[in-house]
Design a protein around this motif. Sequence first.
Motif, PDB file in Angstrom:
ATOM      1  N   HIS A  13      -8.524  -2.592 -14.848  1.00  0.00           N
ATOM      2  CA  HIS A  13      -8.859  -3.957 -14.442  1.00  0.00           C
ATOM      3  C   HIS A  13      -7.577  -4.622 -13.929  1.00  0.00           C
ATOM      4  N   MET A  14      -7.360  -4.597 -12.606  1.00  0.00           N
ATOM      5  CA  MET A  14      -6.153  -5.220 -12.045  1.00  0.00           C
ATOM      6  C   MET A  14      -6.464  -5.864 -10.699  1.00  0.00           C
ATOM      7  N   ASP A  15      -5.749  -6.915 -10.410  1.00  0.00           N
ATOM      8  CA  ASP A  15      -5.825  -7.582  -9.113  1.00  0.00           C
ATOM      9  C   ASP A  15      -4.799  -6.907  -8.201  1.00  0.00           C
ATOM     10  N   ILE A  16      -5.276  -6.222  -7.145  1.00  0.00           N
ATOM     11  CA  ILE A  16      -4.374  -5.447  -6.279  1.00  0.00           C
ATOM     12  C   ILE A  16      -4.602  -5.871  -4.822  1.00  0.00           C
ATOM     13  N   PRO A  17      -3.943  -6.951  -4.373  1.00  0.00           N
ATOM     14  CA  PRO A  17      -4.204  -7.493  -3.034  1.00  0.00           C
ATOM     15  C   PRO A  17      -4.008  -6.492  -1.904  1.00  0.00           C
TER      16      PRO A  17
ATOM     17  N   ARG B 286       0.841  -1.196   0.000  1.00  0.00           N
ATOM     18  CA  ARG B 286       0.000   0.000   0.000  1.00  0.00           C
ATOM     19  C   ARG B 286       0.881   1.253   0.000  1.00  0.00           C
ATOM     20  N   ALA B 287       1.983   1.201   0.738  1.00  0.00           N
ATOM     21  CA  ALA B 287       2.879   2.367   0.803  1.00  0.00           C
ATOM     22  C   ALA B 287       3.467   2.683  -0.568  1.00  0.00           C
ATOM     23  N   ARG B 288       3.886   1.653  -1.280  1.00  0.00           N
ATOM     24  CA  ARG B 288       4.452   1.855  -2.628  1.00  0.00           C
ATOM     25  C   ARG B 288       3.380   2.428  -3.569  1.00  0.00           C
ATOM     26  N   LEU B 289       2.177   1.865  -3.537  1.00  0.00           N
ATOM     27  CA  LEU B 289       1.103   2.328  -4.410  1.00  0.00           C
ATOM     28  C   LEU B 289       0.734   3.783  -4.104  1.00  0.00           C
ATOM     29  N   ASP B 290       0.683   4.119  -2.814  1.00  0.00           N
ATOM     30  CA  ASP B 290       0.355   5.490  -2.411  1.00  0.00           C
ATOM     31  C   ASP B 290       1.398   6.483  -2.894  1.00  0.00           C
ATOM     32  N   SER B 291       2.662   6.107  -2.747  1.00  0.00           N
ATOM     33  CA  SER B 291       3.740   7.062  -3.025  1.00  0.00           C
ATOM     34  C   SER B 291       4.097   7.138  -4.503  1.00  0.00           C
TER      35      SER B 291
END
Length: 574
Positions: free
Chosen positions: A263-267, A237-242
């Motif tokens: 359309h992506m699988d993002i656990p 989540r930190a990587r995606l946020d930043s």
Amino acid sequence: MAGYRKSIIYTLLFLLNFIAVDAFAQKETYIESLKKQNHWVDSVFKKMNRRQKIAQFFFVRAHTNLGQAYEDSVAKVISDEQVGGLVFFQGGPVRQADLINRYQKLSNVPLLIAMDGEWGVGMRLDSTTSFPYQMTLGAIQDNTLIYKMGQQVAYDFKRLGMQMNLGPDMDINNNPDNPVINYRSFGDNKYNVAQKGIAYLKGMQDEGLLTTAKHFPGHGDTNVDSHLDLPSLPFSRARLDSLEEYPFREAIKAGISGVMIAHMDIPALDNTKNLPSTLSRKIVTGILKDSLDFKGLVVSDAMEMKGVIKYFPNGEADLRAFMAGNDIIELSQNSARAIKIIRKAVRKGQIAQDEFDARVKKILAAKYWAGLSNYKPTPLTNLVADLNRPSEQELVQQLSDASVTVLRGNAASVQLNPILKTAIISIGVTQYTEFQKNLSRWYLNCALFRVGKTASVSDLNSLYNVLKQYQQVFISINDTRPRPQSKLDYSNEVKLFITQLAAKKNTVITVFANPYTIAGLPGIEKAGALMACYQNSDDMQRAAVKVIIRRINPTGKLPVNVNTFFPYGTGVSL
């Protein structure tokens, strides 16, 4: 009397000043317009029944290159279902404008017409202008040029009778092997991607066009095409946020009117197995609408793509997309079935009535903002000329000029000597190129050569021996495929030939291809001069010649990391 005259003069000056200021006042953004009550929206909304309101969420596919039967089938869908809008794909401008006029007559509420125009209407239509790809634009240092491009693109859309661009692409392409984003991205630096994307969207929106940043929360670091399967984004989540979300956050702050969900699988954001982000309420509503406070239109990526229907067939994907919070459900496999399923869910109270009403009104408000409350058919007279106006062509050349990136060399090694015996070689082509024709006007003691993508070893050896007679060599590497991928489709023998030429003294290599292709040409960094020109267009080839003959100074900077020799930001000013 004199005092009276003076009073009149002051009053006139005040009014003239007011008129001047008002003339330059920017149009209220779509997001700003949502804060006000809209009587047209309220009036239209009150006249609709539940099925008609649900139909506003659906945008169906349209073409003008698939024949009369296909056009008639779309007309029937519009008449029977009264959908909210259309997404146009391949075809011709006059046919499309004419068809839009026909389709609008069939709809009780004006249709919102959209198209993917990442590099303008030329992305889909023949006989129209194509601006440079976003990867090419990523090299430009003057973002006002990109703003101007947005203005020109908006003109083209509106001239054709369209109100919404499904662009810009604001993915960070930090995976060179990405099969679906790649050259469609401004590059791999989040700040550059955000700045370029905002310049582009502001240019479009300031001219009254709805825009759509895509593909949230970021499709750049994938190696799977979501048209074919469900890609995974396995980051924290930190990587995606930043990183991934950064350009979208900045676009939202800048007032973007729409955001498209990938359309992506993002656990890390929703760990439900095989659930595409498009169908996740945690992502669409929880993150985009609530956490990032996005108030505009949330647009699904195409609902016919394998990445979404693989695990959710038979209309379930449409229902889940609606429940997740998407305002526009794009290209359903079966919109009539989807409307029926969603109608049942609304009737059962599976969505709050206030939320449902607000989302319908948001679509209607977009139509009002785009001018559809006062719809007029598109005039066909002079349409092609209007879409190919000189000012637009000049801007394409300006953008091309501003993107040329010298990766290696100086003024002398780029220009060489116009008097010496010169070979000008274009590789990967079957015809002489604009680069060759243009450059040969300045190097009069020259000969032109062509090398095919799969030239034989004997032909390559013969040419190499012939080139020993020449004192200097200009080489253009050309990717003639419609979409410039990360690896050239050249034979290994041709690639080795490029390596041999790069090692020769007084060699200038210009790459009219995806910049990532440079990494697949070992030894190219040894050339006396090397220029990245990003795509195989005549405008780009003319721009390269201007740099070589010193008519313009190169200002482009590499928008991606190619390899250790050429990292992000590389760019020599001569």
